[in-house]
Motif scaffolding. Structure first.
Motif, PDB file in Angstrom:
ATOM      1  N   GLN A  78     -18.029  -3.220  -7.640  1.00  0.00           N
ATOM      2  CA  GLN A  78     -16.920  -3.919  -6.510  1.00  0.00           C
ATOM      3  C   GLN A  78     -15.412  -3.992  -7.728  1.00  0.00           C
ATOM      4  N   GLY A  79     -15.805  -4.797  -9.204  1.00  0.00           N
ATOM      5  CA  GLY A  79     -14.553  -5.351  -9.068  1.00  0.00           C
ATOM      6  C   GLY A  79     -13.437  -3.878  -9.716  1.00  0.00           C
ATOM      7  N   LYS A  80     -13.557  -3.036 -10.086  1.00  0.00           N
ATOM      8  CA  LYS A  80     -13.084  -2.262 -10.610  1.00  0.00           C
ATOM      9  C   LYS A  80     -12.476  -1.547  -9.170  1.00  0.00           C
ATOM     10  N   VAL A  81     -13.684  -0.842  -7.974  1.00  0.00           N
ATOM     11  CA  VAL A  81     -12.644  -1.062  -6.765  1.00  0.00           C
ATOM     12  C   VAL A  81     -11.850  -2.106  -6.386  1.00  0.00           C
ATOM     13  N   LEU A  82     -11.914  -3.187  -6.258  1.00  0.00           N
ATOM     14  CA  LEU A  82     -11.009  -4.268  -5.951  1.00  0.00           C
ATOM     15  C   LEU A  82      -9.631  -4.047  -6.785  1.00  0.00           C
ATOM     16  N   GLN A  83     -10.045  -4.194  -8.346  1.00  0.00           N
ATOM     17  CA  GLN A  83      -8.485  -3.950  -8.961  1.00  0.00           C
ATOM     18  C   GLN A  83      -8.211  -2.985  -8.679  1.00  0.00           C
ATOM     19  N   ARG A  84      -8.712  -1.415  -8.639  1.00  0.00           N
ATOM     20  CA  ARG A  84      -7.364  -0.315  -8.690  1.00  0.00           C
ATOM     21  C   ARG A  84      -7.382  -0.798  -6.751  1.00  0.00           C
ATOM     22  N   CYS A  85      -7.685  -1.188  -5.986  1.00  0.00           N
ATOM     23  CA  CYS A  85      -7.129  -1.252  -4.761  1.00  0.00           C
ATOM     24  C   CYS A  85      -5.574  -1.864  -4.469  1.00  0.00           C
ATOM     25  N   PHE A  86      -6.034  -3.037  -5.362  1.00  0.00           N
ATOM     26  CA  PHE A  86      -5.014  -4.059  -4.691  1.00  0.00           C
ATOM     27  C   PHE A  86      -3.586  -3.200  -5.294  1.00  0.00           C
ATOM     28  N   GLU A  87      -3.788  -2.252  -6.502  1.00  0.00           N
ATOM     29  CA  GLU A  87      -2.814  -1.908  -7.609  1.00  0.00           C
ATOM     30  C   GLU A  87      -2.755  -0.789  -7.174  1.00  0.00           C
ATOM     31  N   LEU A  88      -3.092   0.120  -5.996  1.00  0.00           N
ATOM     32  CA  LEU A  88      -2.259   1.136  -5.367  1.00  0.00           C
ATOM     33  C   LEU A  88      -2.363   0.222  -3.832  1.00  0.00           C
ATOM     34  N   ARG A  89      -1.991  -0.749  -2.822  1.00  0.00           N
ATOM     35  CA  ARG A  89      -2.334  -1.376  -1.836  1.00  0.00           C
ATOM     36  C   ARG A  89      -0.826  -0.779  -1.133  1.00  0.00           C
ATOM     37  N   GLU A  90       0.138  -0.779  -1.938  1.00  0.00           N
ATOM     38  CA  GLU A  90       1.318  -0.249  -1.102  1.00  0.00           C
ATOM     39  C   GLU A  90       1.197   1.118  -0.777  1.00  0.00           C
ATOM     40  N   GLU A  91       0.362   2.523  -1.678  1.00  0.00           N
ATOM     41  CA  GLU A  91       0.325   3.976  -1.705  1.00  0.00           C
ATOM     42  C   GLU A  91      -0.936   3.871  -1.061  1.00  0.00           C
ATOM     43  N   ILE A  92      -1.149   3.337  -0.433  1.00  0.00           N
ATOM     44  CA  ILE A  92      -2.637   3.310   0.497  1.00  0.00           C
ATOM     45  C   ILE A  92      -2.476   2.252   1.970  1.00  0.00           C
ATOM     46  N   CYS A  93      -1.369   2.066   1.893  1.00  0.00           N
ATOM     47  CA  CYS A  93      -0.973   1.962   3.445  1.00  0.00           C
ATOM     48  C   CYS A  93       0.124   3.044   4.095  1.00  0.00           C
ATOM     49  N   LEU A  94       0.572   3.161   2.859  1.00  0.00           N
ATOM     50  CA  LEU A  94       1.796   4.487   3.160  1.00  0.00           C
ATOM     51  C   LEU A  94       0.513   5.923   3.310  1.00  0.00           C
ATOM     52  N   PHE A  95       0.223   5.913   2.812  1.00  0.00           N
ATOM     53  CA  PHE A  95      -1.034   7.164   3.139  1.00  0.00           C
ATOM     54  C   PHE A  95      -1.924   7.059   4.462  1.00  0.00           C
TER      55      PHE A  95
END
Length: 341
Positions: A78-95
């Motif tokens: 869970q911690g790894k997923v949260l950290q990666r999602c937070f770091e890529l939050r803008e890229e995820i939204c664009l995708f």
């Protein structure tokens, strides 16, 4: 305990690692994790989406090239997923925008603040989880780890109310990027308070055993006058013995009990009773994992008679008796002169 002829009652504990993992539920932030899990599943579940997302990150030249999966079975995922999602939050939204998905929730500043907080606090929980694991972690070590974490929670709650985010880097990042709303420090401080309260509740038994655990952890630092009367004379002898003090410094608290002399029977019994408190099921689960690895489809002929495989793979201090092995082998060896004839 049998060797010492001790008849005292033994204390049983639930697995401390499991208890620590359950404390995280007190945060009541499932609404944040459900959105993140749903987003990750959309990207990872379908091969086409996953390949396109990885290609999208490559085009943007991001630091990370993919998102990890989250699974409830693996506590640290869970911690790894949260950290990666937070770091890529803008890229995820664009995708997701390119796929026609609604990203209103993912762009909401309050949600992003909660996500940042969950990312940081989960990182802290993962850190204590790793500290509690290991073969050589006895109950006194685990007590010290939990005690330190409870103190940290008190500090973090106080600092959060003052908007001091020194130990919450993701929250600090969000605070600097907020445009319209203020950082919800009071609300998040309340979350830390809830977590601290659950830690106190689940580990209340530790306080009842505090003196016993501290005695095992460092018998040279305990106050003799406040110790039980039946231990006081032996404690004085122990604390004034420089040889035993040096041995304690060399082998540590867990092994030191073996070196207590027979002239200190009460301390030996006390140490045996405390060491009998198995603070976690780590060794049991490790043994089960080793058994699953050994009992594969390629080794289907293994039976209960082959228990030596598990014994060797799980042994902590198994030392071969070379002299005895050489002696046994010597009866079956043929001398070079005999073989030449």
């Amino acid at each position: 305990m049998q060797e010492e002829n001790a008849t005292g009652e033994l204390t049983a504990y639930h697995c401390i690692i499991h208890q620590e993992a359950l404390c995280g539920k007190a945060l009541k932030m499932e609404h944040v994790m459900s959105i993140i899990t749903r987003t990750v599943n959309f990207i990872r579940a379908k091969g086409l989406n996953h390949r396109q997302f990885k290609a999208f990150l490559t085009e943007l030249e991001t630091e990370h090239g993919d998102l990890p999966y989250h699974t409830e079975v693996r506590w640290l995922s869970q911690g790894k997923v949260l950290q990666r999602c937070f770091e890529l939050r803008e890229e995820i939204c664009l995708f997701l925008d390119s796929k026609g998905k609604d990203t209103t929730q993912l762009r909401d500043e309050m949600f992003l603040c909660e996500m940042a907080f969950l990312c940081d606090i989960t990182s802290h929980l993962n850190a204590i989880n790793l500290q509690l694991q290991g073969r050589d972690r006895v109950i006194s070590d685990m007590y010290s780890t939990v005690k330190a974490f409870k103190t940290k929670l008190t500090l973090w709650e106080t600092q959060m109310r003052k908007e001091n985010l020194s130990h919450f880097p993701s929250c600090q990042t969000m605070k600097e990027k907020l445009s319209t709303s203020a950082f919800p420090s009071t609300q998040l401080a309340d979350k830390i308070g809830m977590l601290a309260a659950d830690f106190r509740r689940r580990f209340a038994d530790f306080e009842a055993q505090k003196s016993r655990l501290e005695l095992l952890g460092n018998p040279f630092a305990v106050d003799v006058e406040s110790s039980p009367p039946n231990l006081q004379m032996e404690l004085i002898d122990l604390q004034c013995n420089d040889a035993l003090r040096a041995k304690y410094a060399a082998v540590g608290a867990a092994e030191f009990a073996r070196f207590l002399p027979g002239t200190m029977p009460q301390l030996r019994i006390q140490a045996a009773q405390t060491l009998s408190m198995f603070g976690s099921t780590y060794l049991c689960e490790q043994l089960f994992s080793l058994m699953n690895l050994n009992k594969t489809s390629h080794r289907s002929r293994l039976t209960a008679e082959h228990h030596s495989i598990l014994r060797i793979s799980s042994a902590q201090s198994l030392t071969p008796n070379i002299d005895e092995l050489v002696e046994k082998m010597g009866h079956h060896q043929v001398s070079p002169s005999t073989s030449n004839k």
